[in-house]
Design an enzyme around this catalytic site. Structure first.
Site, PDB file in Angstrom:
ATOM      1  N   LYS A 252     -65.138 -16.468  16.392  1.00 37.04           N
ATOM      2  CA  LYS A 252     -63.407 -17.082  16.863  1.00 37.04           C
ATOM      3  C   LYS A 252     -62.364 -16.376  16.336  1.00 37.04           C
ATOM      4  CE  LYS A 252     -62.116 -18.710  20.860  1.00 37.04           C
ATOM      5  NZ  LYS A 252     -62.511 -18.650  22.148  1.00 37.04           N
TER       6      LYS A 252
ATOM      7  N   GLY B 247     -53.857 -27.371  34.894  1.00 32.45           N
ATOM      8  CA  GLY B 247     -53.603 -26.220  34.615  1.00 32.45           C
ATOM      9  C   GLY B 247     -53.610 -24.762  34.996  1.00 32.45           C
TER      10      GLY B 247
END
Length: 356
Positions: A78, A187
């Site tokens: 990441k 969301g």
């Protein structure tokens, strides 16, 4: 810094100061046991840059689990850039920052490749790609696989189909396991919006929510009920679908839930791992987010890194339904959580007793 006391479960954590912006670019490589690491590039505002580091550590470990559970030859990594409070990311500064990120990725010499995440786009990958070839999910016109959001939504739909069948959804005419079920999608970004449309097409009754009130137009168009985020999360539904940022499932929220399952694409849904046990105690099925959200990376890796046909990529994404059905069955047989079964599967594929 492999095996360092600070990050004992990560192969390396590199924090470099961008030559152009001076901003800290964090790249966490959790594992390369199955292959070179890959993971998204997140640009976000954090109270402290150390909070961005913690995010990178968590998210990279989750990527390892996501790839392993999907049977892909990749490890987890990441990139996180923590924007200081009040930092104005002008177009010129953004270009400089993306160039800094490209340099940081290139310095790892192929041990890690990056892709879009929160705060970045496929077009941003083009800029990063000017500094390194270790980037994917560029737009199709630039030779990439494009936006991963549709495949992420398709993969989440596949997971929801498996859970819908488990909950006894679907009409007698065999029109699908989600028809007639009530779902709350919390969301409505790129993934959540597409997923809401797919669920509507599948015959589900929807409660939709987002912090952006402008997304209410989608609810109106789909004939869905609009609710505030907390109201949607605790609505009386069959399945809650977290599709925003992580940490939404806390020990405090579990007693308020009025659903039978939680399945969604948002990363890091559990505030702490013990929440999975709390959900099981209440009889709520939770499918780990790294399973439900794997469609995007499965598609991108299949097309760009494995160089396989688009049809094969879509087939792999649809295979999430079979994966989740198997995990549900194994969890029932063992009297444990789906999370525990998933962790055992990932450990077996990595050949390690500890995921970190």
């Amino acid at each position: 810094m492999p095996g360092s006391p600070q990050w004992p479960h990560h192969e390396s954590v590199v924090i470099s100061s961008g030559a152009r912006t001076g901003l800290p670019v964090i790249i966490a490589v959790h594992s390369s046991v199955l292959g070179p690491a890959a993971g998204g590039c997140r640009i976000w505002r954090y109270p402290r840059w150390q909070d961005g580091l913690e995010d990178a550590l968590r998210l990279s470990a989750a990527m390892t689990a996501k790839f392993a559970a999907a049977g892909l030859a990749c490890g987890g990594g990441k990139t996180v850039v923590a924007l200081p409070e009040g930092y104005d990311l002008t177009p010129d500064r953004r270009h400089d920052l993306l160039s800094d990120i490209g340099d940081a990725v290139e310095a790892l010499d192929g041990r890690y490749a990056t892709a879009p995440d929160v705060g970045t786009s496929t077009l941003d990958m083009v800029v990063i790609g000017e500094r390194t070839s270790h980037v994917f999910c560029k737009p199709t016109e630039h030779g990439g696989s494009g936006d991963s959001s549709p495949a992420t939504a398709d993969g989440t739909l596949a997971a929801l189909r498996a859970v819908g069948a488990r909950l006894g959804g679907g009409a007698a005419d065999g029109t699908g396991p989600l028809r007639g079920l009530r779902l709350a999608v919390v969301g409505l970004g790129n993934v959540g919006s597409r997923l809401a449309e797919l669920l509507s097409e599948a015959g589900a009754e929807l409660v939709l929510s987002d912090i952006d009130a402008g997304k209410r137009e989608l609810a109106d168009r789909l004939g869905a009920t609009w609710a505030e985020p907390h109201e949607a999360l605790t609505a009386e539904v069959d399945i809650v679908v977290p599709a925003a940022l992580g940490g939404v499932l806390t020990e405090q929220i579990v007693p308020e839930l009025r659903c039978r399952a939680v399945v969604g694409p948002a990363n890091n849904q559990l505030a702490v791992p013990q929440v999975a046990d709390s959900l099981q105690t209440r009889g709520i099925v939770w499918v780990p987010d790294h399973i439900a959200s794997a469609g995007g990376v499965i598609h991108a890796v299949t097309v760009e890194l494995d160089k396989r046909p688009e049809d094969e990529a879509r087939q792999r994404v649809r295979g999430i339904e079979h994966t989740v059905a198997g995990l549900l069955q194994d969890a029932d047989s063992g009297g444990v959580t789906v999370a525990a079964v998933t962790e055992e599967l990932v450990r077996a594929r990595l050949g390690t007793p500890d995921l970190g």
